[in-house]
Design a protein around this motif. Structure first.
Motif, PDB file in Angstrom:
ATOM      1  N   ILE A   1     -10.011 -38.909 -10.861  1.00 61.38           N
ATOM      2  CA  ILE A   1      -9.344 -37.635 -11.137  1.00 61.38           C
ATOM      3  C   ILE A   1      -9.845 -36.548 -10.203  1.00 61.38           C
ATOM      4  O   ILE A   1      -9.061 -35.770  -9.639  1.00 61.38           O
ATOM      5  CB  ILE A   1      -9.553 -37.246 -12.618  1.00 61.38           C
ATOM      6  CG1 ILE A   1      -8.777 -38.204 -13.534  1.00 61.38           C
ATOM      7  CG2 ILE A   1      -9.103 -35.811 -12.865  1.00 61.38           C
ATOM      8  CD1 ILE A   1      -9.060 -38.008 -14.996  1.00 61.38           C
TER       9      ILE A   1
ATOM     10  N   GLY B   1      -2.889 -38.649 -13.382  1.00 62.14           N
ATOM     11  CA  GLY B   1      -2.635 -39.580 -14.478  1.00 62.14           C
ATOM     12  C   GLY B   1      -1.894 -40.823 -14.034  1.00 62.14           C
ATOM     13  O   GLY B   1      -2.249 -41.949 -14.407  1.00 62.14           O
TER      14      GLY B   1
ATOM     15  N   SER C   1     -12.788 -43.091 -14.020  1.00 58.87           N
ATOM     16  CA  SER C   1     -11.739 -42.089 -14.260  1.00 58.87           C
ATOM     17  C   SER C   1     -12.154 -40.722 -13.745  1.00 58.87           C
ATOM     18  O   SER C   1     -11.341 -39.995 -13.156  1.00 58.87           O
ATOM     19  CB  SER C   1     -11.410 -42.026 -15.761  1.00 58.87           C
ATOM     20  OG  SER C   1     -10.926 -43.260 -16.228  1.00 58.87           O
TER      21      SER C   1
ATOM     22  N   THR D   1     -12.568 -31.949 -18.210  1.00 55.83           N
ATOM     23  CA  THR D   1     -12.502 -33.416 -18.215  1.00 55.83           C
ATOM     24  C   THR D   1     -13.883 -34.028 -18.123  1.00 55.83           C
ATOM     25  O   THR D   1     -14.213 -34.980 -18.851  1.00 55.83           O
ATOM     26  CB  THR D   1     -11.636 -33.899 -17.039  1.00 55.83           C
ATOM     27  OG1 THR D   1     -10.313 -33.372 -17.179  1.00 55.83           O
ATOM     28  CG2 THR D   1     -11.560 -35.420 -17.014  1.00 55.83           C
TER      29      THR D   1
END
Length: 293
Positions: free
Chosen positions: A220, A97, A216, A275
């Motif tokens: 991640i 994050g 993203s 996710t």
């Protein structure tokens, strides 16, 4: 009045034959896709199957996917109690994050400037961005480590994050997406008195959510699974991200208990799968570069 036979081209392009070819093409295409999906999912299926097997069934002479004796409760209970897996997952979430937020705060204005602003040296800067894609993290590892050691910042979250705050891949990806944004909207926003900063964050960025979601997912996954850099700068197990935490878990507790190890790997892999499932539509849109709709 005599009737003449249809030419061969008319027979070949008949609706029935075209429909048959279309169905065969779909069958072949989906068959190849399903085969590739099965090949990719096989390691995960094997991991799940191993996580519910007793130790004496992990290595056997005969192949058996489903265990003869269900041992999932014992393996998962042992994995959760033998090592702080939830702490490792929390460390991974903080790490991913923090890196992602800084990467986006830096990459979005840079990508907008390279895509929409005209200034001397813009093309040279873009070439440098492309060259930066070819520089692996191992190249600046030694000077970064020495600098962090001299500043006393080893064994911190910051030491694990700082090499990745600037992502040239994010700049490249968002720049390609911003290129498709209509210039008329930007000119209208300038006529309304909006500054470039406001245009970036209030006009352009909301349209780039597919590209942001795609990046993203890449970011991640990459930093959740990163072992190289945390292994260098972290010695405290309480700060270990999931890959490094698995090393502590395996060496210190389980030894050859592969059922518990795969149970721990399943627990630590689940956040990545969740996710991706939430962001899969935006991920596909960002990769295909559909632009503004």
């Amino acid at each position: 009045m005599s009737t003449q036979p249809l030419p061969p081209s008319a027979v070949q392009t008949s609706p029935g034959l075209a429909r048959t070819r279309h169905i065969l093409g779909l069958v072949v295409t989906h068959g190849l896709l399903l085969t590739g999906a099965a090949f990719i999912l096989l390691p995960f299926v094997w991991m799940l199957a191993t996580s519910i097997k007793p130790p004496d069934e992990v290595f056997t002479a005969t192949f058996s996917l489903w265990p003869k004796r269900f041992y999932g409760v014992e393996n998962y209970s042992y994995a959760l109690t033998a090592a702080p897996l939830l702490r490792f997952a929390l460390n991974g979430a903080i790490l991913c994050g923090g890196i992602l937020i800084i990467q986006l705060l830096v990459a979005i204005p840079c990508a907008y400037a390279l895509a929409k602003l005209r200034f001397p040296g813009r093309d040279v800067l873009f070439v440098l961005v492309l060259l930066g894609l070819a520089v692996p993290v191992q190249v600046p590892a030694l000077p970064l480590y020495i600098g962090l050691a001299n500043l006393g910042l080893l064994n911190t979250y910051f030491s694990m994050m700082v090499p990745f705050f600037l992502s040239v891949f994010a700049i490249f990806l968002l720049r390609q997406f911003f290129k498709s944004f209509p210039d008329d909207i930007i000119h209208a926003a300038r006529l309304d008195g909006m500054s470039e900063f406001e245009i970036v964050w209030r006009v352009v960025t909301p349209s780039a959510w597919p590209a942001i979601a795609a990046f993203s997912v890449f970011s991640i996954v990459a930093h959740w699974n990163d072992l190289y850099w945390p292994l260098i700068v972290i010695t405290d197990a309480s700060l270990a991200p999931p890959p490094l935490g698995m090393m502590f878990f395996a060496n210190a507790e389980t030894g050859s208990n592969y059922g518990a190890l795969t149970a721990a790997a399943t627990i630590l892999t689940a956040p990545l799968v969740i996710t991706f499932l939430f962001a899969r539509r935006q991920f596909i849109q960002g990769i295909t570069m559909t632009g503004v709709k």
